[in-house]
Write a protein that holds these residues in place. Sequence first.
Motif, PDB file in Angstrom:
ATOM      1  N   PHE A   1      -6.571 -25.836 -42.833  1.00 40.53           N
ATOM      2  CA  PHE A   1      -5.508 -25.732 -41.841  1.00 40.53           C
ATOM      3  C   PHE A   1      -4.671 -24.482 -42.123  1.00 40.53           C
ATOM      4  CE2 PHE A   1      -5.341 -29.312 -38.950  1.00 40.53           C
ATOM      5  CZ  PHE A   1      -6.402 -30.054 -39.435  1.00 40.53           C
ATOM      6  N   PHE A   2      -4.767 -23.521 -41.215  1.00 38.50           N
ATOM      7  CA  PHE A   2      -4.086 -22.244 -41.358  1.00 38.50           C
ATOM      8  C   PHE A   2      -2.649 -22.345 -40.867  1.00 38.50           C
ATOM      9  CE2 PHE A   2      -8.509 -21.030 -41.284  1.00 38.50           C
ATOM     10  CZ  PHE A   2      -8.590 -19.891 -42.053  1.00 38.50           C
ATOM     11  N   SER A   3      -1.781 -21.553 -41.459  1.00 36.11           N
ATOM     12  CA  SER A   3      -0.456 -21.334 -40.909  1.00 36.11           C
ATOM     13  C   SER A   3      -0.566 -20.321 -39.779  1.00 36.11           C
ATOM     14  CB  SER A   3       0.505 -20.814 -41.983  1.00 36.11           C
ATOM     15  OG  SER A   3       0.651 -21.761 -43.026  1.00 36.11           O
ATOM     16  N   PHE A   4       0.368 -20.347 -38.856  1.00 36.38           N
ATOM     17  CA  PHE A   4       0.289 -19.472 -37.693  1.00 36.38           C
ATOM     18  C   PHE A   4       0.507 -18.013 -38.062  1.00 36.38           C
ATOM     19  CE2 PHE A   4       2.351 -17.310 -34.082  1.00 36.38           C
ATOM     20  CZ  PHE A   4       1.325 -17.428 -33.136  1.00 36.38           C
TER      21      PHE A   4
ATOM     22  N   ALA B   1       8.033 -29.705 -28.302  1.00 34.60           N
ATOM     23  CA  ALA B   1       6.817 -29.079 -28.808  1.00 34.60           C
ATOM     24  C   ALA B   1       6.476 -29.621 -30.177  1.00 34.60           C
ATOM     25  CB  ALA B   1       6.981 -27.559 -28.868  1.00 34.60           C
ATOM     26  N   SER B   2       7.500 -29.797 -31.037  1.00 35.67           N
ATOM     27  CA  SER B   2       7.267 -30.338 -32.368  1.00 35.67           C
ATOM     28  C   SER B   2       6.726 -31.748 -32.285  1.00 35.67           C
ATOM     29  CB  SER B   2       8.575 -30.316 -33.173  1.00 35.67           C
ATOM     30  OG  SER B   2       8.385 -30.923 -34.434  1.00 35.67           O
ATOM     31  N   MET B   3       7.289 -32.544 -31.379  1.00 32.39           N
ATOM     32  CA  MET B   3       6.828 -33.918 -31.208  1.00 32.39           C
ATOM     33  C   MET B   3       5.372 -33.932 -30.755  1.00 32.39           C
ATOM     34  SD  MET B   3       8.180 -36.859 -28.596  1.00 32.39           S
ATOM     35  CE  MET B   3       7.603 -35.895 -27.195  1.00 32.39           C
ATOM     36  N   ASN B   4       5.035 -33.059 -29.796  1.00 34.33           N
ATOM     37  CA  ASN B   4       3.668 -33.013 -29.304  1.00 34.33           C
ATOM     38  C   ASN B   4       2.700 -32.590 -30.395  1.00 34.33           C
ATOM     39  OD1 ASN B   4       4.186 -33.862 -26.678  1.00 34.33           O
ATOM     40  ND2 ASN B   4       4.814 -31.821 -26.048  1.00 34.33           N
ATOM     41  N   THR B   5       3.146 -31.704 -31.298  1.00 34.16           N
ATOM     42  CA  THR B   5       2.319 -31.312 -32.435  1.00 34.16           C
ATOM     43  C   THR B   5       1.999 -32.506 -33.302  1.00 34.16           C
ATOM     44  OG1 THR B   5       3.227 -29.076 -32.479  1.00 34.16           O
ATOM     45  CG2 THR B   5       2.226 -29.875 -34.504  1.00 34.16           C
ATOM     46  N   GLU B   6       3.011 -33.328 -33.583  1.00 33.61           N
ATOM     47  CA  GLU B   6       2.791 -34.507 -34.407  1.00 33.61           C
ATOM     48  C   GLU B   6       1.878 -35.505 -33.704  1.00 33.61           C
ATOM     49  OE1 GLU B   6       3.717 -34.684 -37.579  1.00 33.61           O
ATOM     50  OE2 GLU B   6       4.329 -32.629 -37.174  1.00 33.61           O
ATOM     51  N   VAL B   7       2.056 -35.660 -32.387  1.00 33.22           N
ATOM     52  CA  VAL B   7       1.185 -36.558 -31.624  1.00 33.22           C
ATOM     53  C   VAL B   7      -0.259 -36.086 -31.707  1.00 33.22           C
ATOM     54  CG1 VAL B   7       0.598 -37.352 -29.294  1.00 33.22           C
ATOM     55  CG2 VAL B   7       2.978 -37.355 -30.047  1.00 33.22           C
ATOM     56  N   LEU B   8      -0.478 -34.780 -31.528  1.00 30.85           N
ATOM     57  CA  LEU B   8      -1.833 -34.236 -31.578  1.00 30.85           C
ATOM     58  C   LEU B   8      -2.445 -34.436 -32.953  1.00 30.85           C
ATOM     59  CD1 LEU B   8      -4.204 -32.717 -30.429  1.00 30.85           C
ATOM     60  CD2 LEU B   8      -3.003 -30.576 -30.848  1.00 30.85           C
ATOM     61  N   LYS B   9      -1.658 -34.222 -34.004  1.00 29.62           N
ATOM     62  CA  LYS B   9      -2.182 -34.404 -35.357  1.00 29.62           C
ATOM     63  C   LYS B   9      -2.578 -35.853 -35.603  1.00 29.62           C
ATOM     64  CE  LYS B   9       0.000 -30.533 -37.778  1.00 29.62           C
ATOM     65  NZ  LYS B   9       0.886 -30.125 -38.888  1.00 29.62           N
ATOM     66  N   ARG B  10      -1.759 -36.779 -35.114  1.00 33.32           N
ATOM     67  CA  ARG B  10      -2.095 -38.192 -35.288  1.00 33.32           C
ATOM     68  C   ARG B  10      -3.383 -38.531 -34.542  1.00 33.32           C
ATOM     69  NH1 ARG B  10       3.516 -39.049 -34.677  1.00 33.32           N
ATOM     70  NH2 ARG B  10       3.224 -39.711 -32.501  1.00 33.32           N
ATOM     71  N   LYS B  11      -3.518 -38.011 -33.312  1.00 33.76           N
ATOM     72  CA  LYS B  11      -4.723 -38.276 -32.528  1.00 33.76           C
ATOM     73  C   LYS B  11      -5.953 -37.663 -33.196  1.00 33.76           C
ATOM     74  CE  LYS B  11      -2.369 -38.639 -28.064  1.00 33.76           C
ATOM     75  NZ  LYS B  11      -2.777 -40.024 -27.764  1.00 33.76           N
TER      76      LYS B  11
ATOM     77  N   ASN C   1     -27.897 -22.546 -38.316  1.00 32.13           N
ATOM     78  CA  ASN C   1     -27.982 -22.079 -36.934  1.00 32.13           C
ATOM     79  C   ASN C   1     -26.861 -22.621 -36.060  1.00 32.13           C
ATOM     80  OD1 ASN C   1     -31.348 -22.264 -37.624  1.00 32.13           O
ATOM     81  ND2 ASN C   1     -30.476 -20.351 -36.877  1.00 32.13           N
ATOM     82  N   LEU C   2     -25.766 -23.044 -36.691  1.00 32.34           N
ATOM     83  CA  LEU C   2     -24.547 -23.407 -35.983  1.00 32.34           C
ATOM     84  C   LEU C   2     -23.425 -22.508 -36.495  1.00 32.34           C
ATOM     85  CD1 LEU C   2     -24.578 -27.328 -36.170  1.00 32.34           C
ATOM     86  CD2 LEU C   2     -25.675 -25.855 -34.478  1.00 32.34           C
ATOM     87  N   VAL C   3     -22.566 -22.058 -35.594  1.00 27.44           N
ATOM     88  CA  VAL C   3     -21.437 -21.229 -36.011  1.00 27.44           C
ATOM     89  C   VAL C   3     -20.528 -22.047 -36.919  1.00 27.44           C
ATOM     90  CG1 VAL C   3     -19.343 -20.088 -35.207  1.00 27.44           C
ATOM     91  CG2 VAL C   3     -21.496 -19.716 -34.015  1.00 27.44           C
ATOM     92  N   ARG C   4     -20.119 -21.456 -38.013  1.00 26.52           N
ATOM     93  CA  ARG C   4     -19.258 -22.153 -38.974  1.00 26.52           C
ATOM     94  C   ARG C   4     -17.800 -22.009 -38.565  1.00 26.52           C
ATOM     95  NH1 ARG C   4     -17.485 -20.773 -44.447  1.00 26.52           N
ATOM     96  NH2 ARG C   4     -18.405 -18.728 -44.085  1.00 26.52           N
ATOM     97  N   VAL C   5     -17.129 -23.134 -38.476  1.00 23.25           N
ATOM     98  CA  VAL C   5     -15.696 -23.137 -38.167  1.00 23.25           C
ATOM     99  C   VAL C   5     -14.938 -23.203 -39.473  1.00 23.25           C
ATOM    100  CG1 VAL C   5     -13.851 -24.277 -36.897  1.00 23.25           C
ATOM    101  CG2 VAL C   5     -16.156 -24.271 -35.977  1.00 23.25           C
ATOM    102  N   LEU C   6     -14.061 -22.232 -39.706  1.00 23.46           N
ATOM    103  CA  LEU C   6     -13.334 -22.138 -40.966  1.00 23.46           C
ATOM    104  C   LEU C   6     -12.108 -23.032 -40.989  1.00 23.46           C
ATOM    105  CD1 LEU C   6     -13.531 -18.267 -41.453  1.00 23.46           C
ATOM    106  CD2 LEU C   6     -15.120 -20.023 -42.250  1.00 23.46           C
ATOM    107  N   GLY C   7     -11.539 -23.339 -39.822  1.00 23.31           N
ATOM    108  CA  GLY C   7     -10.361 -24.192 -39.787  1.00 23.31           C
ATOM    109  C   GLY C   7      -9.641 -24.095 -38.455  1.00 23.31           C
ATOM    110  N   CYS C   8      -8.436 -24.598 -38.441  1.00 28.02           N
ATOM    111  CA  CYS C   8      -7.650 -24.582 -37.217  1.00 28.02           C
ATOM    112  C   CYS C   8      -6.178 -24.419 -37.540  1.00 28.02           C
ATOM    113  CB  CYS C   8      -7.883 -25.851 -36.400  1.00 28.02           C
ATOM    114  SG  CYS C   8      -7.274 -27.349 -37.187  1.00 28.02           S
ATOM    115  N   CYS C   9      -5.393 -24.227 -36.510  1.00 28.91           N
ATOM    116  CA  CYS C   9      -3.946 -24.066 -36.646  1.00 28.91           C
ATOM    117  C   CYS C   9      -3.282 -24.830 -35.513  1.00 28.91           C
ATOM    118  CB  CYS C   9      -3.565 -22.585 -36.603  1.00 28.91           C
ATOM    119  SG  CYS C   9      -1.774 -22.284 -36.540  1.00 28.91           S
ATOM    120  N   ILE C  10      -2.307 -25.649 -35.854  1.00 26.32           N
ATOM    121  CA  ILE C  10      -1.520 -26.377 -34.850  1.00 26.32           C
ATOM    122  C   ILE C  10      -0.051 -26.130 -35.162  1.00 26.32           C
ATOM    123  CG2 ILE C  10      -1.032 -28.616 -33.804  1.00 26.32           C
ATOM    124  CD1 ILE C  10      -3.655 -29.615 -35.052  1.00 26.32           C
ATOM    125  N   LYS C  11       0.617 -25.470 -34.230  1.00 24.60           N
ATOM    126  CA  LYS C  11       2.042 -25.209 -34.410  1.00 24.60           C
ATOM    127  C   LYS C  11       2.709 -25.209 -33.040  1.00 24.60           C
ATOM    128  CE  LYS C  11       5.521 -21.945 -36.093  1.00 24.60           C
ATOM    129  NZ  LYS C  11       5.791 -20.578 -36.590  1.00 24.60           N
ATOM    130  N   GLY C  12       3.479 -26.245 -32.761  1.00 23.00           N
ATOM    131  CA  GLY C  12       4.125 -26.323 -31.458  1.00 23.00           C
ATOM    132  C   GLY C  12       3.098 -26.270 -30.359  1.00 23.00           C
TER     133      GLY C  12
END
Length: 358
Positions: free
Chosen positions: A69-72, A29-39, A137-148
Amino acid sequence: MHGNSLNLFRKSSKEEIVVGKKGSRRSDASMNTEVLKRKLGTGIAAINELSGATHKLNLHGKQDSELFFFSFSPLESATRHFSDENKLGQGGFGPVYKGTLTDGQEIAVKRLSRRSRQGVKEFKNEVMLISNLQHRNLVRVLGCCIKGEEKILVYEYLPNKSLDSFLFDSLHRVLLDWKKRMNIIEGIVQGLLYLHKYSRLRIIHRDLKTTNILLDNNMNPKISDFGTAKIFEENESRANTNRIVGTYGYMSSEYAMNGLFSEKSDVFSFGVMMLEILSGWKNNGFPQSNEFSNLLEYAWHLWTEGRCLELMDPEVAKTCIDTRKFRWYVEVGLYCVQDGAEDRPTMSDVVSMLGSDT
């Protein structure tokens, strides 16, 4: 250089990411998190280069000028551990929860379902686009979280939820008088015009519908859900896909049948919504006799017979003094849903038409 960057973005958007199958180890899961972040980093860099944006995104830091980038853990606490009491709804991506941060700020938290493979693609797409989209007139996205295995998007919270929760509800539709409906139509038009013409990139939404139009405290509309949106280069007019996404009833025929999409696909979807806003009826599940299979057929029938005022929602009839304006709005809506894409107006045309009555 721009062409290479766009190719990088398109390739990365088509790749699938394996996210924690049952029995996988924590290290996977940790590896996939890093892969997703790189992508994500590669895709965002490509978009920024293509659009001329100069800000940088640090995926391993806290924030840049536009994306946090939020913490979980804070999101888990904000949503009371993603409790059912805080759940706002459920979409193809996964459930959406209301949350309250420690400073009192209310947020909407969209959590990728672990069973959703398509949701990973939508997550990547939305994260890569949101830092380039800023409009009232677009919804504002405040951020995201990626953890495992956790993939989460955090949005501004809009207490009035979606347009369909008012428009098709017998109790709430009374709050949508003629002035408010005109304002909602105008707001959607301005949001789409920005996506098609004035944003850093030309964006085709591909899933416009009333459930993806959210309303703020003042009932102003905000277009949401860019998970299936596509970027067009300046010299592109249309594209083709083998993977049809969207909602039947809002899809243009060339897209539903042949996978062809363009700005005119969004225009068709807007036209459907416009007629729904004017009538208070859904295009699908139309309540009239079997003579008409949907709202579009019925609206066209009334217009050809000079009876388009019969399309008017009774709640609109209470406050609409200028029936000539209503007729003109119906005509613009019908203009947008013509079968041939080449016969439909652009959103710039729609702005001009709604400001006129000839």
